[in-house]
Design an enzyme around this catalytic site. Structure first.
Site, mmCIF file in Angstrom:
data_model
loop_
_atom_site.group_PDB
_atom_site.id
_atom_site.type_symbol
_atom_site.label_atom_id
_atom_site.label_comp_id
_atom_site.label_asym_id
_atom_site.label_seq_id
_atom_site.Cartn_x
_atom_site.Cartn_y
_atom_site.Cartn_z
ATOM 1 C CG ASP A 18 -1.796 -1.170 1.293
ATOM 2 O OD1 ASP A 18 -2.133 -1.760 0.188
ATOM 3 O OD2 ASP A 18 -1.950 -1.810 2.339
ATOM 4 C CG HIS A 37 -1.514 -2.178 -7.594
ATOM 5 N ND1 HIS A 37 -0.520 -2.689 -8.246
ATOM 6 C CD2 HIS A 37 -1.243 -2.548 -6.403
ATOM 7 C CE1 HIS A 37 0.233 -3.358 -7.548
ATOM 8 N NE2 HIS A 37 -0.163 -3.551 -6.388
HETATM 9 P P1 IMO Z 1 -0.331 -3.967 -2.500
HETATM 10 O O1 IMO Z 1 0.115 -4.685 -3.795
HETATM 11 C C1 IMO Z 1 -1.070 -4.319 1.876
HETATM 12 C C2 IMO Z 1 -0.775 -8.476 3.354
HETATM 13 C C3 IMO Z 1 -1.978 -8.951 4.185
HETATM 14 C C4 IMO Z 1 -1.178 -9.882 5.299
HETATM 15 C C5 IMO Z 1 -0.304 -10.784 4.342
HETATM 16 C C6 IMO Z 1 -0.631 -11.922 3.879
HETATM 17 O O2 IMO Z 1 -1.719 -3.232 -2.638
HETATM 18 O O3 IMO Z 1 0.575 -3.482 -2.097
HETATM 19 P P2 IMO Z 1 -2.233 -12.869 1.743
HETATM 20 O O4 IMO Z 1 -3.480 -12.566 1.456
HETATM 21 O O5 IMO Z 1 -1.149 -12.244 0.778
HETATM 22 O O6 IMO Z 1 -1.597 -14.136 2.123
HETATM 23 O O7 IMO Z 1 -1.971 -11.725 3.062
HETATM 24 O O8 IMO Z 1 0.141 -9.932 3.392
HETATM 25 N N1 IMO Z 1 -1.051 -8.204 1.949
HETATM 26 C C7 IMO Z 1 -0.983 -6.912 1.847
HETATM 27 N N2 IMO Z 1 -0.961 -5.621 2.422
HETATM 28 N N3 IMO Z 1 -0.897 -4.401 0.435
HETATM 29 C C8 IMO Z 1 -0.983 -5.699 -0.585
HETATM 30 O O9 IMO Z 1 -0.682 -5.300 -1.761
HETATM 31 C C9 IMO Z 1 -1.221 -6.705 0.331
HETATM 32 N N4 IMO Z 1 -0.953 -8.106 -0.129
HETATM 33 C C10 IMO Z 1 -1.084 -8.930 1.045
HETATM 34 O O10 IMO Z 1 -2.765 -8.031 4.792
HETATM 35 O O11 IMO Z 1 -0.834 -9.308 6.156
HETATM 36 MG MG MG Z 2 -2.895 -3.102 -0.623
#
Ligand code: IMO
Ligand code: MG
Length: 331
Positions: free
Chosen positions: A15, A43
């Site tokens: 994020d 995104h």
């Molecule tokens: P972007 O691309 C923020 C976090 C989840 C959790 C951990 C595992 O938008 O930055 P998962 O569902 O992947 O097995 O979850 O990873 N998480 C993210 N946090 N942005 C993301 O993607 C995330 N993708 C997974 O909150 O802590």
């Molecule tokens: Mg995210």
């Protein structure tokens, strides 16, 4: 022939605004690719003051570029079609989207397992990511080639200038992140090579961070007591720190500069983008953690100078760019 490859990736816990940077520079590229993760990503881009979101399709689509979902990605068929239809309704050319035949398919059973066993304990996004990658490793997964017609499938060719758009981030990486509070894919820029190019082609390693830290889901580094802090709560509201995939309120903490410097060193970042500076300006508190101590600043200018000074002193980053929440990043 591939001319060059540039890679956008997260330096924190996701994020950070990777989509915004990708949308801002995609026009200079021939192809934009995702190499990892799946619908767990969210995104967000702003175009003419309208907010658009993708989860699995790279932001190249907003700039009319061929948009590839690579072999290291995972996707859920219905959710993928829903995203295509949302983009189509908004006037974007979905004929540009192609999926690697080798990408893995998330099934409803994967989602059910995630919701019942992982979401509560680890704070996953509940999208079936870990069970899908587990089946891939057990070599019993279903792949895109098993479910999509030929016209959706990517022929594997990469030509010209390539932009890779990472999902998640260094501290969510399966090998280097805060295990087990991580995702199940490799988020580090080196893993973008799984798309099928030589590491020798990589030019810019574009790391993205925020001026404060956030974590979506469980992580001992982000105790729930952070939600009791009045100023951090203001940051949540001002920065709209609610999950774009899950709607969950994120945990927010002051920027941990030591972790950011470590992420830059580990990943080989050559240029750095720090987003959401306007949020601290509206809250009016300028603070970060450095060498384990909280440091306060008079204003954002002094804070930015401090960040620049210590990052340039300790890493190879040449360019540091600060930006606000919505405006087109000046990349
Ligand atoms: P972007 O691309 C923020 C976090 C989840 C959790 C951990 C595992 O938008 O930055 P998962 O569902 O992947 O097995 O979850 O990873 N998480 C993210 N946090 N942005 C993301 O993607 C995330 N993708 C997974 O909150 O802590
Ligand atoms: Mg995210």
């Amino acid at each position: 022939m591939i001319k060059s490859v540039d890679i956008i990736y997260g330096l924190a816990w996701g994020d950070e605004g990777k989509g915004k940077i990708s949308n801002a520079i995609a026009k200079d590229y021939d192809i934009v690719c995702r190499w990892n993760g799946g619908p767990n990503a969210g995104h967000t881009v702003w175009i003419n003051n309208v907010k658009y979101k993708t989860h699995i399709i790279p932001c190249g689509i907003f700039q009319d570029k061929p948009s590839i979902i690579g072999p290291g990605c995972v996707l859920h068929v219905d959710k993928f079609y829903q995203e295509l239809s949302y983009l189509n309704k908004n006037g974007f050319d979905i004929g540009l989207v192609k999926v690697s035949p080798k990408a893995h398919i998330i099934t409803d059973d994967h989602i059910e397992y995630d919701l019942n066993n992982l979401k509560g304990k680890l704070g996953t996004t509940g999208q079936g990511i870990a069970p899908c990658y587990a089946d891939k490793m057990l070599r019993k997964g279903k792949r895109a080639e098993d479910v999509f017609s030929q016209n959706f499938l990517w022929d594997g060719e990469l030509k010209g200038r390539i932009l890779c758009e990472g999902a998640q981030s260094v501290w969510l990486d399966i090998d280097h992140g805060d295990y087990p509070y991580v995702t199940s894919s490799s988020t580090m820029p080196y893993s973008a090579c799984s798309l099928g190019f030589s590491p020798k082609k990589i030019e810019r390693l574009i790391g993205v961070a925020k001026i404060y830290d956030t974590k979506s889901g469980v992580d001992p580094l982000f105790p729930e007591s952070l939600w009791e802090d009045k100023i951090l709560n203001q940051i949540i509201e001002e920065g709209q720190e609610f999950g774009s995939t899950t709607g969950r309120k994120r945990l927010v903490n002051w920027l941990n500069l030591d972790k950011l410097i470590a992420a830059i060193k580990l990943s080989g970042c050559t240029e750095l983008y720090i987003n959401k500076c306007d949020v601290l300006e509206s809250v009016g508190t300028f603070r970060l953690k450095y060498e384990g101590q909280l440091v306060n600043f008079e204003d954002i200018v002094v804070m930015k100078d401090f960040i620049k000074y210590y990052i340039k002193e300790q890493t190879d980053v040449k360019l540091i760019n600060f930006s606000g929440s919505k405006e087109h990043a000046n990349v």
